[in-house]
Motif scaffolding. Structure first.
Motif, short mmCIF file in Angstrom:
data_model
loop_
_atom_site.label_atom_id
_atom_site.label_comp_id
_atom_site.label_asym_id
_atom_site.label_seq_id
_atom_site.Cartn_x
_atom_site.Cartn_y
_atom_site.Cartn_z
N GLY A 6 55.56 19.70 19.32
CA GLY A 6 54.11 19.75 19.30
C GLY A 6 53.45 18.44 19.64
O GLY A 6 54.09 17.48 20.11
N MET A 7 52.17 18.40 19.39
CA MET A 7 51.34 17.24 19.66
C MET A 7 50.40 17.02 18.49
O MET A 7 49.89 17.97 17.89
CB MET A 7 50.51 17.44 20.93
CG MET A 7 49.72 16.19 21.33
SD MET A 7 48.40 16.54 22.52
CE MET A 7 47.16 17.25 21.45
N GLU A 8 50.17 15.75 18.15
CA GLU A 8 49.16 15.39 17.17
C GLU A 8 48.32 14.26 17.74
O GLU A 8 48.82 13.41 18.48
CB GLU A 8 49.81 14.98 15.84
CG GLU A 8 50.77 13.83 15.96
CD GLU A 8 51.57 13.58 14.68
OE1 GLU A 8 51.98 12.43 14.46
OE2 GLU A 8 51.79 14.55 13.93
N ALA A 9 47.05 14.27 17.43
CA ALA A 9 46.14 13.24 17.94
C ALA A 9 45.00 13.07 16.95
O ALA A 9 44.54 14.04 16.34
CB ALA A 9 45.60 13.60 19.32
N GLY A 10 44.56 11.84 16.78
CA GLY A 10 43.47 11.58 15.86
C GLY A 10 42.74 10.30 16.21
O GLY A 10 43.23 9.48 16.98
N GLY A 11 41.57 10.15 15.65
CA GLY A 11 40.79 8.94 15.90
C GLY A 11 39.61 8.84 14.96
O GLY A 11 39.25 9.80 14.27
N SER A 12 39.00 7.67 14.96
CA SER A 12 37.81 7.42 14.14
C SER A 12 36.92 6.45 14.88
O SER A 12 37.41 5.51 15.54
CB SER A 12 38.22 6.85 12.78
OG SER A 12 37.08 6.58 11.99
N VAL A 13 35.62 6.66 14.81
CA VAL A 13 34.67 5.80 15.51
C VAL A 13 33.44 5.59 14.64
O VAL A 13 32.99 6.51 13.94
CB VAL A 13 34.28 6.42 16.88
CG1 VAL A 13 33.63 7.79 16.72
CG2 VAL A 13 33.36 5.47 17.65
N ARG A 14 32.94 4.36 14.65
CA ARG A 14 31.68 4.05 13.97
C ARG A 14 30.55 4.15 14.98
O ARG A 14 30.58 3.50 16.03
CB ARG A 14 31.72 2.66 13.34
CG ARG A 14 30.38 2.24 12.73
CD ARG A 14 30.53 1.09 11.77
NE ARG A 14 31.20 1.53 10.56
CZ ARG A 14 30.61 2.17 9.56
NH1 ARG A 14 29.32 2.49 9.65
NH2 ARG A 14 31.27 2.52 8.50
N THR A 43 33.85 -1.12 7.43
CA THR A 43 34.48 0.15 7.78
C THR A 43 34.54 1.11 6.62
O THR A 43 34.75 2.28 6.80
CB THR A 43 35.89 -0.11 8.31
OG1 THR A 43 36.62 -0.84 7.32
CG2 THR A 43 35.87 -0.85 9.61
N ALA A 44 34.39 0.63 5.39
CA ALA A 44 34.46 1.51 4.24
C ALA A 44 33.10 1.84 3.68
O ALA A 44 32.89 2.87 3.08
CB ALA A 44 35.34 0.88 3.15
N GLY A 49 37.67 -2.85 16.79
CA GLY A 49 36.76 -3.16 15.70
C GLY A 49 35.95 -1.97 15.23
O GLY A 49 35.71 -1.81 14.04
N ARG A 50 35.50 -1.13 16.16
CA ARG A 50 34.63 -0.02 15.80
C ARG A 50 35.27 1.34 16.00
O ARG A 50 34.66 2.36 15.67
CB ARG A 50 33.32 -0.10 16.60
CG ARG A 50 32.51 -1.37 16.32
CD ARG A 50 31.20 -1.35 17.08
NE ARG A 50 30.32 -0.31 16.58
CZ ARG A 50 29.50 -0.44 15.54
NH1 ARG A 50 29.46 -1.59 14.88
NH2 ARG A 50 28.70 0.55 15.17
#
Length: 724
Positions: free
Chosen positions: A583-591, A47-48, A549-550
């Motif tokens: 308010g609203m906050e949203a985030g994500g990460s994908v490989r 992941t890094a 995992g991803r």
């Protein structure tokens, strides 16, 4: 006010549904991924660094998978004990030491560059070092910062990020978890500790225009079966900063531990840092400014505003000792005692802006300041079962005594007039060592308890309460009592309901209250010296966190109600009505595939003053309506070990003051970087390069109500690290 509850709830529902759908569509891909994808046998996790195996790396153990959001990483949650981000029913962020090194973070705003809920107000080389806003709320420099869970006064302190294992951020109210604190959030710096494997590394860095840095990290275990551990980190940096100032900083962190028996462990940690800087960029005060728009932007790299006569010299010391005892397999006890001391010697200008042409009056302040914090905490953590229900219990008590010392004679005077676009003609050189007096003392005594009840395999409920006896006094220069506030039995509760949508996905709803200490009004207000009453805040939050995992993702809908404090038209710091943050906050990460990783984060925020007599309906100062951050990294397949990346952050327009008649303007910053891992002479070597604000964007940065500063210019940073 366009962002109201029903609209925001719809956005959050859409975000949660999208995440769940994303999880279903990726399930087959995750199942098909080879086992190596979650534990790459290279020098860094997949992941890094991607799935490129570096040559001649000796594999000693499987690498544990971790997503970019680190939702399974344990975080310190104060009275909630230690639990992972995934199990914490509040919004949190974790930035690892490896990420800090890759970003080559130089100030607190750099640390959270990828978090849209954090707005940078900081400067690495002056007293604004730790100023950020979280969800539009300023962080409390007296109570909002911790090192390994222990409080210290952060004002003017830029941490040695090379010495840290990670940085944790608890967003919103920390009253139940940590006691009295402003509702912006809690930053906890986690220092490096001795591990099972020895560490010997050294690095050399460069930051424009001429700052050189060196860092050494040594860790060993010794004694029978490695029962004792020691780790020391040393950082030195010195040279010419981007605004023609100077910096000279030395930092050392020591961590010792001993596993005396199978169940009994002891530890001792110490940090010592001495920093001397000159030529810092002054803050710009707009309280007397009447134009509708700010002057044309200038570069934060300019040396026009200040000179080498201005300086900030700081010292930070923190010493912590503790004992951990595993009473039974299900119950443990941890107690610790810490002492922190921080001092400042400041000679700084504040430029009072007069008109849109950039004319100002240079007002100089020169004085010494010091703070001490003594903190004790004892805490039991364990599990019990009552009928069909499992309880995760935390029971504890804490005691904290803080003292603030200020110069008995400080110098505040007007030097003369100047212009933002011309060299500042005024100089005032001064020494240090001014006599100080005890300005205030604050004592907190608390007991706390929390119970997380596992109702079913999916449902759990949390209830907690902290009861605090609070006492605050301020003193005159001659030692006589000026004002005081005391209250026993202050209750700050929290409640949460959690649901496991699937093993790695938690949906939660939480409520928490907080009380912040009364403000001692500073000398630049008409009611200087007054002690304002403590303010109670309330936070409501609904959110979802999902870790795979991803890919990983989170989202939260929040509402914070805080008593409003602001400077009125008569330059009096007053408490009036309520500040609403919603308010609203949203985030994500994908490989994506084997080489690409994409991450994004967004915050929508609506704020307004309510129930007051002056600014009802106006936006709260320093709170942007919209912030978005994104990052893309690429592991170059034909050059194993090479990763390149770019990140960007857009910060929306902010009101400079409660009157709502002056704005900073929105701005976007773009940063690029590259990391290369290889082996030279049988040793692992990591080369890093970064360019921040590559477009050299000029912008006005909100610092505090009525205060602005020019944003940082384009900067180049280089670093080379070798592991022996």
């Amino acid at each position: 006010m366009p962002y109201r509850p029903l609209q925001i709830a719809a956005w959050l529902t859409f975000a949660a549904a999208s995440q769940h759908a994303f999880a279903q569509s990726n399930a087959s891909a995750e199942a098909a991924a080879p086992a190596a994808a979650s534990g790459v046998t290279a020098a860094a996790p997949a992941t890094a660094r991607g799935e490129q195996a570096l040559p001649a790396v000796k594999v000693t153990a499987a690498v544990q998978a971790d997503s970019p959001l680190h939702l399974n990483t344990p975080v310190s949650a104060g009275a909630l004990g230690s639990r992972s981000q995934l199990e914490t029913p509040f919004s949190t962020t974790v930035v690892t030491g490896e990420e800090l090194a890759d970003r080559q973070a130089n100030k607190l705003g750099d640390v959270f560059a990828g978090d849209a809920s954090v707005t940078d107000s900081s400067n690495a080389y002056n007293a604004w070092a730790t100023y950020i806003t979280i969800r539009g709320l300023p962080i409390d420099w007296q109570n909002g910062f911790r090192i390994d869970g222990n409080p210290f006064i952060s004002y003017g302190i830029t941490m040695p990020y090379e010495n840290l294992e990670r940085v944790e951020l608890l967003k919103g109210l920390g009253g139940f978890m940590y006691g009295f604190a402003q509702p912006g959030g809690i930053v906890n710096y986690v220092t490096k500790k001795p591990g099972a494997e020895p560490v010997t590394s050294a690095s050399l860095g460069y930051r424009m225009d001429g700052v050189l840095s060196q860092h050494v990290d040594l860790s060993r275990r010794f004694g029978p079966d490695g029962m004792f551990g020691a780790r020391i980190n040393y950082t030195h940096e010195a040279g010419k900063t981007y605004n023609a100032g100077d910096i000279n900083r030395n930092s050392v962190a020591l961590a010792l531990d001993g596993q005396l028996t199978r169940d009994l462990a002891v530890y001792f940690n110490a940090i010592y840092q001495q920093s001397r800087s000159s030529g810092g960029t002054p803050a710009i005060y707009t309280g007397s400014y009447t134009a509708a728009n700010l002057p044309a932007t200038i570069s934060g790299g300019s040396n026009l505003l200040g000179g080498t006569d201005q300086h900030l010299n700081t010292n930070l010391q923190l010493y912590t000792g503790g004992v951990r005892y595993q009473i039974t397999p299900d119950w443990s006890f941890n107690t610790s005692l810490s002492y922190s001391k921080s001092t400042r010697d400041r000679n700084e200008s504040t430029l009072t802006l007069l008109n849109q042409a950039g004319d100002y009056t240079d007002n100089r302040w020169n004085g010494d300041e010091g703070h001490q914090d003594i903190y004790w905490q004892g805490m039991f953590e364990g599990k019990v079962k009552t009928g069909p229900f499992m309880h995760q219990l935390v029971l504890g008590a804490s005691w904290q005594h803080q003292t603030n010392d200020y110069s008995a004679v400080s110098y505040s005077f007007e030097l003369g007039n100047g212009n933002l676009f011309q060299p500042n003609p005024w100089r005032y050189y001064s020494g240090a060592g001014l006599d100080k007096y005890r300005a205030s003392e604050i004592t907190q005594k608390s007991v706390f308890a929390s119970d997380t009840i596992q109702l079913t395999s999916r449902w759990s409920v949390l209830a907690g309460v902290r009861v605090t006896n609070y006492d605050q006094q301020t003193y005159n220069v001659n030692g006589s009592l000026a004002s005081s506030y005391g209250h026993n039995g202050v209750v700050t509760p929290t409640f949460a309901l959690m649901y496991k949508l699937e093993p790695n996905t938690t949906v939660y709803a939480s409520y928490v209250e907080s009380l912040e200490q009364g403000t001692s009004v500073a000398s630049n207000y008409a009611n200087a010296g007054a002690l304002l009453n403590p303010l109670r805040s309330r936070q409501y939050e609904v959110g979802i966190k999902s870790e795979h995992g991803r890919w990983s993702a989170n989202a939260a809908l929040f509402r914070i109600e805080r008593g409003a404090t602001y400077e009125n038209d008569q330059h009096v710091l007053t408490q009036d009505g309520t500040s609403i943050y919603q308010g609203m906050e949203a985030g994500g990460s994908v490989r994506l595939g084997r080489s690409w990783q994409v991450a994004g984060d967004v915050m929508l925020l609506d704020t307004w003053y309510a129930k007051g007599q002056t600014y009802n309906g106006n936006r709260v100062a320093g709170a942007p309506r919209f912030v978005a951050a994104a990052r893309v990294t690429y592991d170059v397949p034909f050059v194993p070990g090479l990763q390149v990346g770019a990140d960007t952050k857009y910060t929306g327009n902010m009101e400079v003051r409660p009157a709502g008649n002056l704005q900073t303007g929105g701005y976007m910053l773009v940063n690029v970087g590259a990391n290369y891992m290889t082996r030279i002479g049988g040793h692992d070597v990591t080369l890093r390069a970064a360019i921040d604000n590559i477009t050299n964007r000029r912008y006005w940065m909100f610092q505090y109500e009525n205060y602005i500063a020019p944003g940082d210019p384009r900067t180049v940073s280089l670093n080379a690290k070798i592991d022996f």
